[in-house]
Design an enzyme around this catalytic site. Structure first.
Site, PDB file in Angstrom:
ATOM      1  N   HIS A  14       0.935  -1.180  -0.004  1.00 30.14           N
ATOM      2  CA  HIS A  14      -0.288  -0.021   0.039  1.00 30.14           C
ATOM      3  C   HIS A  14       0.866   1.008  -0.134  1.00 30.14           C
ATOM      4  O   HIS A  14       1.492   1.708   1.051  1.00 30.14           O
ATOM      5  CB  HIS A  14      -0.905   0.126   1.145  1.00 30.14           C
ATOM      6  CG  HIS A  14      -1.901   1.327   1.266  1.00 30.14           C
ATOM      7  ND1 HIS A  14      -3.064   1.174   1.351  1.00 30.14           N
ATOM      8  CD2 HIS A  14      -1.448   2.604   1.299  1.00 30.14           C
ATOM      9  CE1 HIS A  14      -3.723   2.365   1.512  1.00 30.14           C
ATOM     10  NE2 HIS A  14      -2.860   3.142   1.363  1.00 30.14           N
ATOM     11  N   HIS A  16       1.554   5.439  -1.519  1.00 27.52           N
ATOM     12  CA  HIS A  16       1.301   6.573  -2.636  1.00 27.52           C
ATOM     13  C   HIS A  16       2.465   7.099  -3.257  1.00 27.52           C
ATOM     14  O   HIS A  16       3.460   7.726  -2.496  1.00 27.52           O
ATOM     15  CB  HIS A  16       0.636   7.511  -1.643  1.00 27.52           C
ATOM     16  CG  HIS A  16      -0.671   7.086  -0.889  1.00 27.52           C
ATOM     17  ND1 HIS A  16      -1.995   7.316  -1.467  1.00 27.52           N
ATOM     18  CD2 HIS A  16      -1.020   6.425   0.559  1.00 27.52           C
ATOM     19  CE1 HIS A  16      -3.024   6.706  -0.666  1.00 27.52           C
ATOM     20  NE2 HIS A  16      -2.270   6.320   0.421  1.00 27.52           N
ATOM     21  N   ARG A  18       2.038   9.675  -5.705  1.00 27.18           N
ATOM     22  CA  ARG A  18       1.606  10.774  -6.313  1.00 27.18           C
ATOM     23  C   ARG A  18       1.761  10.656  -7.765  1.00 27.18           C
ATOM     24  O   ARG A  18       2.043   9.754  -8.367  1.00 27.18           O
ATOM     25  CB  ARG A  18       2.253  11.906  -5.452  1.00 27.18           C
ATOM     26  CG  ARG A  18       2.113  12.009  -4.200  1.00 27.18           C
ATOM     27  CD  ARG A  18       0.798  11.740  -3.587  1.00 27.18           C
ATOM     28  NE  ARG A  18       0.609  12.069  -2.258  1.00 27.18           N
ATOM     29  CZ  ARG A  18      -0.246  11.619  -1.304  1.00 27.18           C
ATOM     30  NH1 ARG A  18      -1.393  10.851  -2.045  1.00 27.18           N
ATOM     31  NH2 ARG A  18      -0.367  11.845  -0.169  1.00 27.18           N
ATOM     32  N   LYS A 100      -9.517  -0.614  -5.670  1.00 29.31           N
ATOM     33  CA  LYS A 100      -9.495   0.141  -4.560  1.00 29.31           C
ATOM     34  C   LYS A 100     -10.706   0.980  -4.026  1.00 29.31           C
ATOM     35  O   LYS A 100     -11.517   1.707  -4.833  1.00 29.31           O
ATOM     36  CB  LYS A 100      -8.231   1.184  -4.303  1.00 29.31           C
ATOM     37  CG  LYS A 100      -8.091   2.175  -3.215  1.00 29.31           C
ATOM     38  CD  LYS A 100      -7.890   1.325  -1.917  1.00 29.31           C
ATOM     39  CE  LYS A 100      -7.961   2.039  -0.532  1.00 29.31           C
ATOM     40  NZ  LYS A 100      -6.754   2.503  -0.239  1.00 29.31           N
ATOM     41  N   HIS A 137     -10.390   0.812   2.132  1.00 25.25           N
ATOM     42  CA  HIS A 137     -10.096   1.967   3.119  1.00 25.25           C
ATOM     43  C   HIS A 137     -11.173   1.890   3.909  1.00 25.25           C
ATOM     44  O   HIS A 137     -12.347   2.256   3.739  1.00 25.25           O
ATOM     45  CB  HIS A 137     -10.147   3.488   2.338  1.00 25.25           C
ATOM     46  CG  HIS A 137      -9.542   4.520   3.408  1.00 25.25           C
ATOM     47  ND1 HIS A 137      -8.307   4.831   3.620  1.00 25.25           N
ATOM     48  CD2 HIS A 137     -10.420   4.994   4.537  1.00 25.25           C
ATOM     49  CE1 HIS A 137      -8.532   5.780   4.617  1.00 25.25           C
ATOM     50  NE2 HIS A 137      -9.619   5.598   5.262  1.00 25.25           N
ATOM     51  N   HIS A 175      -4.062  -0.784   5.863  1.00 27.72           N
ATOM     52  CA  HIS A 175      -3.682   0.028   7.309  1.00 27.72           C
ATOM     53  C   HIS A 175      -4.827  -0.223   8.163  1.00 27.72           C
ATOM     54  O   HIS A 175      -5.265   0.743   8.863  1.00 27.72           O
ATOM     55  CB  HIS A 175      -3.691   1.345   6.692  1.00 27.72           C
ATOM     56  CG  HIS A 175      -4.708   2.027   5.642  1.00 27.72           C
ATOM     57  ND1 HIS A 175      -5.873   1.975   6.144  1.00 27.72           N
ATOM     58  CD2 HIS A 175      -4.542   2.834   4.572  1.00 27.72           C
ATOM     59  CE1 HIS A 175      -6.649   2.744   5.177  1.00 27.72           C
ATOM     60  NE2 HIS A 175      -6.035   3.093   4.300  1.00 27.72           N
ATOM     61  N   ASP A 252       1.577   2.571   3.591  1.00 24.04           N
ATOM     62  CA  ASP A 252       0.831   3.805   3.419  1.00 24.04           C
ATOM     63  C   ASP A 252       1.558   5.012   3.337  1.00 24.04           C
ATOM     64  O   ASP A 252       1.161   6.033   4.008  1.00 24.04           O
ATOM     65  CB  ASP A 252      -0.323   3.681   4.289  1.00 24.04           C
ATOM     66  CG  ASP A 252      -1.450   4.771   4.014  1.00 24.04           C
ATOM     67  OD1 ASP A 252      -1.524   5.281   2.962  1.00 24.04           O
ATOM     68  OD2 ASP A 252      -2.093   4.966   5.012  1.00 24.04           O
ATOM     69  N   HIS A 256       3.293  14.392   1.853  1.00 26.57           N
ATOM     70  CA  HIS A 256       2.633  15.623   1.736  1.00 26.57           C
ATOM     71  C   HIS A 256       3.441  16.782   1.910  1.00 26.57           C
ATOM     72  O   HIS A 256       4.646  16.251   2.843  1.00 26.57           O
ATOM     73  CB  HIS A 256       1.407  15.816   2.717  1.00 26.57           C
ATOM     74  CG  HIS A 256       0.248  15.135   2.301  1.00 26.57           C
ATOM     75  ND1 HIS A 256      -0.783  15.335   1.273  1.00 26.57           N
ATOM     76  CD2 HIS A 256      -0.260  13.820   2.877  1.00 26.57           C
ATOM     77  CE1 HIS A 256      -1.681  14.269   1.473  1.00 26.57           C
ATOM     78  NE2 HIS A 256      -1.490  13.567   2.147  1.00 26.57           N
TER      79      HIS A 256
END
Ligand code: NCD
Ligand code: ZN
Length: 350
Positions: A14, A16, A18, A100, A137, A175, A252, A256
């Protein structure tokens, strides 16, 4: 005392990554240690169709430094308009590894997620038929449900009904943050984990909700699902270190920029790609379970996803002096703070 540990190269189930500049900045942090990762589709706009997933995979592969090898495992973002035939074709061609499910509004970039679960029934039935896993999720978004209860309520109100209505649907509870979720996996999934599994993040093995709220608010520890009470963290530690095949690593890791984290309305997400393997070595050693780290990080995930384990290895080395980890990584959009476990780390990847 163990001072070095060689394991099959791990995967991240899992992640991210971007897009654009952020993708180029964070991808090496994962590719340095991990062979593959399940790539989250919550871009703006989201990755909904097979064509969009193919284009995103190409962008990831072109962002990969030439001296690194890494396989992105693509996912499709389930919407109420998702076409079951498009999903089946993307799976059949080998492009897509999972679909997902975001309840609409549950987390970062989830506005296009599902509100009416009846509308996605045809897709779920097709997925059950072809064995394509659903990654969830697992949080309800009802305003009347307290944010710390949203995972447990999701299991009762959404997950269990979906599983009962869709025999054969393979599900990953992603998660997980509660003892309720770990118990659900153990009591409802078969022992070999073929039908129901759960990913656990690195940070949820390390922090409880006090980390976010005690001694001043700490935005870098805010992620979704939000960290819960200590008893839940301990339940996650027990699940992750138990050698139970139904539990595997999904970091996860969710970058950011500091500007977007340190704000009056800060984004959810912990960035752990850089130091995850060192942190996991610390956690598993602390629990006397270093011999179970390979299962959690490198074996249980491929078994669930019916993929071969990686053929290369990763070696972790114990150090006398605490290891220096960069406080943040530089991106053209601004710095991204690396997860700080709050204690010194004495493991490093060789
Ligand atoms: C994720 C993100 O930033 O995309 N944030 C997070 O807190 N984990 C979204 C998600 O997985 O919930
Ligand atoms: Zn995520």
């Amino acid at each position: 005392m163990t001072d070095s540990l060689t394991i099959t190269r791990p995967d991240d189930w899992h992640l991210h990554l971007r897009d654009g500049d952020m993708l180029r900045a964070v991808l090496p942090e994962t590719a340095r240690h991990f062979g593959r990762a399940i790539i989250m589709p919550n871009l703006v706009p989201p990755v909904v169709t097979g064509d969009q997933a193919a284009a995103y995979r190409d962008r990831i592969l072109s962002a990969l430094p030439e001296d690194m090898s890494f396989t992105p495992l693509m996912t499709l973002y389930l919407t109420e308009e998702t076409d079951p035939d498009d999903v089946a074709a993307a799976h059949a061609s080998g492009l897509v590894t999972a679909v997902k499910l975001y309840p609409a509004g549950a987390t970062t970039n989830s506005a296009s997620g599902v509100t009416n679960f009846d509308k996605v029934r045809p897709v779920l039935e097709k997925m059950a038929e072809i064995g394509l896993p659903l990654c969830t999720h697992g949080e309800v978004t009802d305003p009347d449900i307290d944010i710390f209860d949203r995972e447990a309520v999701f299991i009762d109100r959404v997950l269990d009904p979906i599983r009962q209505a869709t025999p054969g649907l393979r599900v990953v509870m992603e998660h997980i943050t509660t003892a309720n979720a770990a118990d659900y996996v153990r009591s409802h999934g078969t022992v070999d984990g073929g039908d129901l599994g759960a990913t656990i993040t690195t940070h949820h093995l390390i922090i409880n909700r006090n980390a976010i709220l005690v001694g001043g608010i700490k935005p870098h520890y805010y992620c979704l699902p939000v960290a819960k009470r200590e008893e839940h963290r301990l339940a996650l530690r027990a699940a992750a270190t138990s050698a139970d095949k139904r539990f595997f690593l999904g970091t996860d890791s969710a970058p950011h920029t500091d500007a977007n984290k340190l704000s009056a309305c800060g984004c959810a997400g912990c960035f752990t790609a850089t130091n995850t393997m060192a942190l996991l070595a610390h956690v598993f050693e602390e629990d006397g379970a270093l011999d179970h780290l390979e299962g959690f990080a490198s074996q249980h995930g491929p078994a669930f996803y019916r993929l071969p384990e990686n053929t290369s290895t990763l070696t972790l080395v114990k150090t006398d002096e605490p290891v220096h980890v960069p406080q943040s990584i530089v991106t053209p959009d601004g710095p991204v703070t690396v997860f700080d476990p709050g204690f010194p780390i004495h493991w490093t990847v060789a």
